[in-house]
Structures are given as C-alpha cells and as structure tokens.
Design a protein around this motif. Sequence first.
Motif, PDB file in Angstrom:
ATOM      1  N   ILE A 268       0.850  -1.178   0.268  1.00 14.57           N
ATOM      2  CA  ILE A 268      -0.089   0.021  -0.025  1.00 14.57           C
ATOM      3  C   ILE A 268       0.864   1.038  -0.081  1.00 14.57           C
ATOM      4  O   ILE A 268       1.704   1.296   0.784  1.00 14.57           O
ATOM      5  N   GLN A 269       0.724   1.955  -1.036  1.00 20.94           N
ATOM      6  CA  GLN A 269       1.688   3.406  -1.199  1.00 20.94           C
ATOM      7  C   GLN A 269       1.058   4.319  -0.339  1.00 20.94           C
ATOM      8  O   GLN A 269      -0.074   4.871  -0.458  1.00 20.94           O
ATOM      9  N   PHE A 270       1.871   4.968   0.705  1.00 19.60           N
ATOM     10  CA  PHE A 270       1.498   6.363   1.399  1.00 19.60           C
ATOM     11  C   PHE A 270       2.217   7.291   0.864  1.00 19.60           C
ATOM     12  O   PHE A 270       3.214   7.457   0.542  1.00 19.60           O
ATOM     13  N   HIS A 271       1.230   8.382   0.104  1.00 20.80           N
ATOM     14  CA  HIS A 271       1.859   9.372  -0.359  1.00 20.80           C
ATOM     15  C   HIS A 271       2.513  10.361   0.579  1.00 20.80           C
ATOM     16  O   HIS A 271       1.916  10.513   1.844  1.00 20.80           O
ATOM     17  N   PRO A 272       3.643  10.723   0.475  1.00 21.23           N
ATOM     18  CA  PRO A 272       4.387  11.543   1.443  1.00 21.23           C
ATOM     19  C   PRO A 272       3.900  12.737   1.795  1.00 21.23           C
ATOM     20  O   PRO A 272       3.943  13.189   3.082  1.00 21.23           O
ATOM     21  N   THR A 273       3.038  13.427   0.698  1.00 18.96           N
ATOM     22  CA  THR A 273       2.899  15.189   1.317  1.00 18.96           C
ATOM     23  C   THR A 273       1.400  15.144   1.119  1.00 18.96           C
ATOM     24  O   THR A 273       0.891  15.493  -0.142  1.00 18.96           O
ATOM     25  N   CYS A 274       0.232  15.027   2.090  1.00 16.74           N
ATOM     26  CA  CYS A 274      -0.955  15.488   2.039  1.00 16.74           C
ATOM     27  C   CYS A 274      -0.975  16.509   2.874  1.00 16.74           C
ATOM     28  O   CYS A 274      -0.314  16.634   3.893  1.00 16.74           O
ATOM     29  N   LEU A 275      -1.757  17.650   2.390  1.00 15.61           N
ATOM     30  CA  LEU A 275      -2.004  18.974   3.417  1.00 15.61           C
ATOM     31  C   LEU A 275      -2.531  18.565   4.760  1.00 15.61           C
ATOM     32  O   LEU A 275      -3.267  17.781   4.952  1.00 15.61           O
ATOM     33  N   TYR A 276      -1.923  19.094   5.782  1.00 15.24           N
ATOM     34  CA  TYR A 276      -2.056  18.792   7.160  1.00 15.24           C
ATOM     35  C   TYR A 276      -2.888  20.024   7.489  1.00 15.24           C
ATOM     36  O   TYR A 276      -2.439  21.121   7.812  1.00 15.24           O
ATOM     37  N   HIS A 277      -4.083  19.886   7.923  1.00 13.44           N
ATOM     38  CA  HIS A 277      -4.708  21.241   8.531  1.00 13.44           C
ATOM     39  C   HIS A 277      -6.328  20.277   9.004  1.00 13.44           C
ATOM     40  O   HIS A 277      -6.691  19.744   8.400  1.00 13.44           O
ATOM     41  N   PRO A 278      -6.595  21.105  10.178  1.00 14.52           N
ATOM     42  CA  PRO A 278      -7.928  20.336  10.923  1.00 14.52           C
ATOM     43  C   PRO A 278      -9.161  20.343   9.798  1.00 14.52           C
ATOM     44  O   PRO A 278      -9.836  19.519   9.855  1.00 14.52           O
ATOM     45  N   GLN A 279      -9.246  21.532   9.142  1.00 15.42           N
ATOM     46  CA  GLN A 279     -10.281  21.511   7.971  1.00 15.42           C
ATOM     47  C   GLN A 279     -10.053  20.771   6.710  1.00 15.42           C
ATOM     48  O   GLN A 279     -10.968  20.609   6.024  1.00 15.42           O
ATOM     49  N   ALA A 280      -8.897  20.359   6.509  1.00 19.74           N
ATOM     50  CA  ALA A 280      -8.730  19.933   5.161  1.00 19.74           C
ATOM     51  C   ALA A 280      -8.890  18.467   5.077  1.00 19.74           C
ATOM     52  O   ALA A 280      -8.663  17.657   6.006  1.00 19.74           O
ATOM     53  N   LYS A 281      -9.483  17.833   4.054  1.00 23.03           N
ATOM     54  CA  LYS A 281      -9.635  16.400   3.901  1.00 23.03           C
ATOM     55  C   LYS A 281      -9.131  16.001   2.528  1.00 23.03           C
ATOM     56  O   LYS A 281      -9.601  16.299   1.574  1.00 23.03           O
ATOM     57  N   SER A 282      -8.381  15.036   2.729  1.00 29.56           N
ATOM     58  CA  SER A 282      -7.818  14.217   1.717  1.00 29.56           C
ATOM     59  C   SER A 282      -7.162  15.074   0.433  1.00 29.56           C
ATOM     60  O   SER A 282      -7.470  14.775  -0.767  1.00 29.56           O
ATOM     61  N   PHE A 283      -6.618  16.093   0.904  1.00 25.89           N
ATOM     62  CA  PHE A 283      -6.056  16.908  -0.212  1.00 25.89           C
ATOM     63  C   PHE A 283      -4.386  16.754  -0.501  1.00 25.89           C
ATOM     64  O   PHE A 283      -3.587  16.817   0.449  1.00 25.89           O
ATOM     65  N   LEU A 284      -4.126  15.993  -1.717  1.00 23.58           N
ATOM     66  CA  LEU A 284      -2.864  15.571  -1.900  1.00 23.58           C
ATOM     67  C   LEU A 284      -2.083  16.926  -2.336  1.00 23.58           C
ATOM     68  O   LEU A 284      -2.415  17.799  -3.148  1.00 23.58           O
ATOM     69  N   ILE A 285      -0.738  17.040  -2.070  1.00 22.62           N
ATOM     70  CA  ILE A 285       0.298  17.911  -2.487  1.00 22.62           C
ATOM     71  C   ILE A 285       0.969  17.076  -3.575  1.00 22.62           C
ATOM     72  O   ILE A 285       1.941  16.376  -3.419  1.00 22.62           O
ATOM     73  N   THR A 286       0.886  17.442  -4.687  1.00 19.81           N
ATOM     74  CA  THR A 286       1.258  16.902  -5.989  1.00 19.81           C
ATOM     75  C   THR A 286       2.860  16.569  -5.890  1.00 19.81           C
ATOM     76  O   THR A 286       3.686  17.486  -5.405  1.00 19.81           O
ATOM     77  N   GLU A 287       3.210  15.481  -6.265  1.00 18.25           N
ATOM     78  CA  GLU A 287       4.586  15.030  -6.460  1.00 18.25           C
ATOM     79  C   GLU A 287       5.390  16.050  -7.025  1.00 18.25           C
ATOM     80  O   GLU A 287       6.684  16.391  -7.112  1.00 18.25           O
ATOM     81  N   ALA A 288       4.820  16.648  -8.270  1.00 14.52           N
ATOM     82  CA  ALA A 288       5.410  17.728  -9.099  1.00 14.52           C
ATOM     83  C   ALA A 288       6.287  18.913  -8.319  1.00 14.52           C
ATOM     84  O   ALA A 288       6.775  19.631  -8.555  1.00 14.52           O
ATOM     85  N   VAL A 289       5.374  19.287  -7.039  1.00 14.58           N
ATOM     86  CA  VAL A 289       6.150  20.134  -6.196  1.00 14.58           C
ATOM     87  C   VAL A 289       7.449  19.958  -6.015  1.00 14.58           C
ATOM     88  O   VAL A 289       8.364  20.835  -6.014  1.00 14.58           O
ATOM     89  N   ARG A 290       7.770  18.611  -5.479  1.00 12.51           N
ATOM     90  CA  ARG A 290       8.918  18.288  -5.227  1.00 12.51           C
ATOM     91  C   ARG A 290       9.964  18.103  -6.593  1.00 12.51           C
ATOM     92  O   ARG A 290      10.952  18.294  -6.638  1.00 12.51           O
ATOM     93  N   GLY A 291       9.144  17.599  -7.547  1.00 10.79           N
ATOM     94  CA  GLY A 291      10.113  17.810  -8.981  1.00 10.79           C
ATOM     95  C   GLY A 291      10.214  18.909  -9.449  1.00 10.79           C
ATOM     96  O   GLY A 291      11.468  19.177 -10.251  1.00 10.79           O
ATOM     97  N   GLU A 292       9.753  19.993  -9.159  1.00 18.55           N
ATOM     98  CA  GLU A 292      10.053  21.448  -9.311  1.00 18.55           C
ATOM     99  C   GLU A 292      10.872  22.004  -8.407  1.00 18.55           C
ATOM    100  O   GLU A 292      10.932  23.286  -8.471  1.00 18.55           O
ATOM    101  N   GLY A 293      11.417  21.292  -7.475  1.00 19.30           N
ATOM    102  CA  GLY A 293      12.437  21.937  -6.404  1.00 19.30           C
ATOM    103  C   GLY A 293      11.914  22.253  -5.078  1.00 19.30           C
ATOM    104  O   GLY A 293      12.636  22.754  -4.083  1.00 19.30           O
ATOM    105  N   GLY A 294      10.716  21.542  -4.721  1.00 12.22           N
ATOM    106  CA  GLY A 294      10.083  21.647  -3.280  1.00 12.22           C
ATOM    107  C   GLY A 294      11.143  20.993  -2.195  1.00 12.22           C
ATOM    108  O   GLY A 294      11.458  20.066  -2.690  1.00 12.22           O
ATOM    109  N   ARG A 295      11.394  21.588  -1.332  1.00 11.70           N
ATOM    110  CA  ARG A 295      12.092  21.170  -0.251  1.00 11.70           C
ATOM    111  C   ARG A 295      11.373  20.516   1.037  1.00 11.70           C
ATOM    112  O   ARG A 295      10.602  21.344   1.624  1.00 11.70           O
ATOM    113  N   LEU A 296      11.655  19.399   1.516  1.00 11.16           N
ATOM    114  CA  LEU A 296      10.914  18.935   2.622  1.00 11.16           C
ATOM    115  C   LEU A 296      11.836  19.454   4.056  1.00 11.16           C
ATOM    116  O   LEU A 296      13.122  19.385   3.897  1.00 11.16           O
ATOM    117  N   LEU A 297      11.062  20.041   5.019  1.00 10.55           N
ATOM    118  CA  LEU A 297      11.888  20.605   5.997  1.00 10.55           C
ATOM    119  C   LEU A 297      11.267  20.024   7.408  1.00 10.55           C
ATOM    120  O   LEU A 297      10.337  19.708   7.403  1.00 10.55           O
TER     121      LEU A 297
END
Length: 537
Positions: free
Chosen positions: A243-272
């Motif tokens: 089962i694949q767990f996507h690394p980056t889903c939006l974390y917010h109390p009101q956010a539901k099931s919103f994925l932050i696309t892989e392309a953000v990291r593909g275009e230089g997004g940095r994990l901190l």
Amino acid sequence: MTQTAENTPYFDVLIIGSGAAGLSTALRLPSDLSVAVVSKERLREGCTLYAQGGVSAVLDKENDSIESHVKDTLNAGAGLCDEQIVNYTVENGPKVIEWLIENGVDFTTEESAEGDTCYHLTREGGHTHRRVIHAKDATGREIETTLLGQIKQRSNITLLERHIAVDLITGSKLGLDDQRCHGAYLLDRQQDSVNAVRSRFVVLATGGASKVYLYTSNPDISTGDGIAMAWRAGCRVGNMEFIQFHPTCLYHPQAKSFLITEAVRGEGGRLLLPDGNRFMNRFDERGELAPRDIVARAIDHEMKRLGADHLLLDVSHRSAEFIAEHFPTVQKRCLEFGIDITQEPIPVVPAAHYTCGGIVTDQQGQTDIDGLFAVGEVAYTGLHGANRMASNSLLECLVFASAAADAIATAVDTMPPPAAVPAWDESRVTDSDEEVVVSHNWDELRHFMWDYVGIVRSDKRLQRAKSRVDLLLREIDEYYGNFRISNDLIELRNLAQVADLIIRSAQSRTESRGLHYTIDYPQTDELLTSQTTILTP
C-alpha cells in the motif's frame, strides 16, 4: 420470483467504475456494442479527478528512452515488477497520450528554445528524466472531464450514476457449470432498490482501497469494492501488502484528503523539519526525488522521532509567477486555509494513497473468471511490483483499458448471451434499527489499520489487526444476512474484506521490500526477489 432474460436489464459490456480506466475502456469499445458505465457517486467523483501530477510516457526521444523508463519502473518496483508487463506498458505510453490528445485533453505547453510550442514535461520521484505530461496541477480533472464529454456523445453508452455494485453474478452462484461472469447486482442509491443487470462482459474499474486507512488522499468512494467482489466471486489477488502512502498530504484540521502533488518536489520543493532544516539527504542520495516509499518512511520516522504532528514542504523559493503557473490548484486550496505557498511552507503528513496489488489479470486485463476484466488500480498486472513510480498509475489505466477493449471486441462474437438471473431477494431481511454498528465498525477498522498495518509494521501489530478484522468480518456477515443493505454497509463489507487480504499478505512476507516495511524483518531477502504474494479464495 425469478427475473427472466427478457425483463432483466442487459448490456454487452457492464463497466463498474467511472474514472480514467472505466471511461477510456468504454470509449475504446466498438460503437455497435451496448455499454453501461456505473458510477457510485456523481460521474466526476473519483480518484482520477483528484490526480494532480500527470501521465508518465517517453515523449522527448532526444533526452529520454523507453529503456530508461523501463529501468526506472523496475528500480521503483524493488524486484517484483513483471518485466514483460513493464515493457508492454511503457512501449504503449506514447500511443495512449496521442489518443488523449486526439480526444481533446489539453495538456500544458511551453515554448522551446527554438521558439516552437511543445508539451511541458515535469520530473517526479523515481524518474531519471522529465517525462510526465500534465495539465498544470489538475491533470486528472482535465482527463476525466474531457473523456466524460466524449462519453456523453456516444449513443451506445448508458451512464448509471449513484449506483453501487453489490456483488458479481457468476455461473457458480447460479448453479451452472461454467466459470463465467453473467452480470452484477446494483444498488440504485436514488431508488433504494437492488437490481440485477445481465452482461456478456463485466469490467471492474473501481479503483483502490485506501479508505481502509484513517488518513488517505483518496475520496470517500475508494473502498476496495472491485477487489472484494472479485475475491468473493473466486478471483485470486496479488501483492496486497504493498500500500503506497503518499508522502505529502495537506495537514490542516479542516482539510480533507488533499494531496500535494509530487510535481512540487519535482520542481524543487524542499522537505523541512519544524526548525527549517532539510533531512531527506540523510535517508537517500536522491533527496526529495527518492521514490515515495522512501520519502514517506523518512517523514514518518522524523515525525515519530520529534513527536511532531506534521513536517513542511517549501516551494516559496520559486517565483510567485512560477507557482501560479504550475501549481494553481495547490495554491488555491492552501490559500483557503490561510497558507500562502509563495511565502511560507506547506504543512504535510503522509497518507494512504495507492493500492499496488489487486485482482490478478493477464496482459489483456482478463481475470480468473471468463468474461470478467479488471483495469486500473483495482488490478494487479505486475507493472508496479513492490512500489508504484509516480504517474505510472494513469498510464496503466489507459494502456490496459485499450488492451481490455480490444480483447472484448475480439471475443464478443463467440461469447454467448448471459444466463437468466434471479431477482434480489429481500424476503428474509428487515430494516436495521442498529445503524450504529456500521458506523462503529467503520471507525474501528480504519483506526486499527492505520495503527497496526501502516507505514511501519511488525508481527505483533499484524496479529492484533488480524484478530480484530476476523471479529469484524463475523459481525458484518451476520449483520449483512439479517438487514436490508445500504451503501455504507456495502462499503464496510468490502473494506473489511480488503483489510483482511492486506493483513494476510503482509503476514506472509517475511522481509522489508518497497512499500512493506516491518521492524521484525528490516532487511530485504534476496531469496524472495520476484516472489509475488498470491492469495487464492
């Protein structure tokens, strides 16, 4: 009362699922066949609609190659991909992209160095080249709405919205000698009635089962319906532990099931980390562009080490114009929660995203039951192995939809009409006065799957999960036999069945490989390379 062949709805092909796999299968079938497409919600609701990244295919032949795409896919699959299937899928990638373009899909373009207009290709985790064609960061929406527009122009295709499949109708269930699928029972959610539908061929395109987990990037409809129905009908399933767990889903109390696309990291997004420091290079030399399993496990490790409830993904070093052009969907959604991604990082957390295993099929999408096909995430083709590489999912949907449609078109003249089927029998059930049982079991299932069968597993955790799912299956079976069915009960029944398959598959793999990581067997066992986990009913 038994419905006869004359008064039961009939179609040449019944397609259960209305995402990219289902719609493209319907469009590729001959126009003289009667086709029904079943959608359990509105037609546009499903995982395809929410797919942001794109479709991987070798379109830049000067800088990329089929061999490179194959190699990247095999590497991501950690030794469990079927190389023949990988080659077949990758080789057909350019053709299915051309088909989408011919059908009106509007992919993002850019101006080349020579001043020509060409398609913009991005790079995502696991890929060594830019080969992901996309429509900004809403590729799934563009594909889904375009294909749906084409579907509505086809007079031979009937759309059945707000219907959910209950079970497949097979020869064995009808007391016949054949090993064939004759149709399915469908719950009409608007009329609250169950109807039999007969069909020469049935195509399962119901997607995955990520809703079995507490946190998921998938919409509510991803409840493993096709996998569970096929298992009950007698089909084998494969590799359900992955089962694949996507690394980056939006974390917010009101956010539901919103994925932050892989392309953000593909275009230089940095994990901190919360203190602003990068950490991925401590886990993999590819950093943020490592495959999803590595990135998700690294985030999970750091969250547990620090006691943090989320980490950060920062793309604010790119210009505001670049972000608005490439990630308008992400930017808009984050702004709704007061997060300006041009100025600050995005809070992220891993979430269940993709079911790499599924119903065992051949290269044409044919299952173990004659006349029953499975296409897309619901199927196990051998493409993904122990981990799916980014943007190979829509590619698989499109390639195998074409293959299944061709196989059906070839076989339709030799496939006899389906048998007469009995009407749905509710004579021995009553309306439930204990709906709390369904909601309670639903919550319990998703919690223990997240706690015990998540990103990091152990023998003890898996045994705890197995004990609990066995109890739930008995309770659900008793409830199912005594009360009239509902949408929630059907989905709970399917989720519990799929959870059991995931747990049993995970227990049988005594190593860590790809998406399956267990602290009791932290190393990869080379003796298990190429050993697929197959469960037989």
